[in-house]
Design a protein around this motif. Structure first.
Motif, PDB file in Angstrom:
ATOM      1  N   GLY A 179      71.283  76.393 -43.731  1.00  0.00           N
ATOM      2  CA  GLY A 179      72.372  76.217 -42.778  1.00  0.00           C
ATOM      3  C   GLY A 179      73.435  77.296 -42.910  1.00  0.00           C
ATOM      4  O   GLY A 179      73.926  77.842 -41.908  1.00  0.00           O
ATOM      5  N   ARG A 180      73.781  77.617 -44.138  1.00  0.00           N
ATOM      6  CA  ARG A 180      74.768  78.681 -44.373  1.00  0.00           C
ATOM      7  C   ARG A 180      74.221  80.033 -43.936  1.00  0.00           C
ATOM      8  O   ARG A 180      74.932  80.850 -43.337  1.00  0.00           O
ATOM      9  N   GLN A 209      74.365  80.482 -40.139  1.00  0.00           N
ATOM     10  CA  GLN A 209      75.690  80.887 -39.639  1.00  0.00           C
ATOM     11  C   GLN A 209      75.888  82.395 -39.802  1.00  0.00           C
ATOM     12  O   GLN A 209      76.369  83.077 -38.883  1.00  0.00           O
ATOM     13  N   ASP A 243      73.622  84.285 -37.325  1.00  0.00           N
ATOM     14  CA  ASP A 243      74.158  84.279 -35.972  1.00  0.00           C
ATOM     15  C   ASP A 243      75.310  85.277 -35.822  1.00  0.00           C
ATOM     16  O   ASP A 243      75.389  85.996 -34.826  1.00  0.00           O
ATOM     17  N   SER A 244      76.191  85.325 -36.829  1.00  0.00           N
ATOM     18  CA  SER A 244      77.358  86.204 -36.728  1.00  0.00           C
ATOM     19  C   SER A 244      76.987  87.687 -36.825  1.00  0.00           C
ATOM     20  O   SER A 244      77.725  88.537 -36.336  1.00  0.00           O
TER      21      SER A 244
END
Length: 105
Positions: free
Chosen positions: A74-75, A78, A81-82
């Motif tokens: 999950g981390r 993120q 995506d960024s």
């Protein structure tokens, strides 16, 4: 004298299903299949030079704690995506390391 030094902590052995049986019992969801397909396509484009992003393949090396692996994923998602404009981040993980000849005990 013969000393027993192997398999000292094994209390039980459970036979696992072969991969084909697992795929039949637990088929990939449409979302999972789409994710894998998109990642493979992106990797192919980068390796062929049709995408100038950097391919970043990261661990963990192996999973033994599913909750921790999901938190890490999950981390990483993120971050992925960024940075998607510059990087194609792929999480690579083994449930059994290929150099392990007898598998996890």
């Amino acid at each position: 004298m013969n000393y027993q030094n192997d398999d000292l902590r094994i209390t039980e052995i459970n036979e696992l299903l072969p991969p084909v049986a697992l795929l039949e019992k637990y088929p990939a969801t449409d979302r999972a299949a789409s994710t894998v397909s998109a990642a493979r396509s992106a990797i192919h484009k980068i390796l062929k030079g049709n995408d100038d992003r950097l391919l970043v393949v990261v661990g963990p090396c192996s999973i033994h704690d599913p909750e921790a692996a999901l938190e890490y994923a999950g981390r990483l998602m993120q971050l992925r995506d960024s940075l998607s404009g510059e990087l194609e981040v792929v999480m690579r993980v083994y449930f059994e390391k290929p150099r392990t000849t007898v598998g996890w005990k």
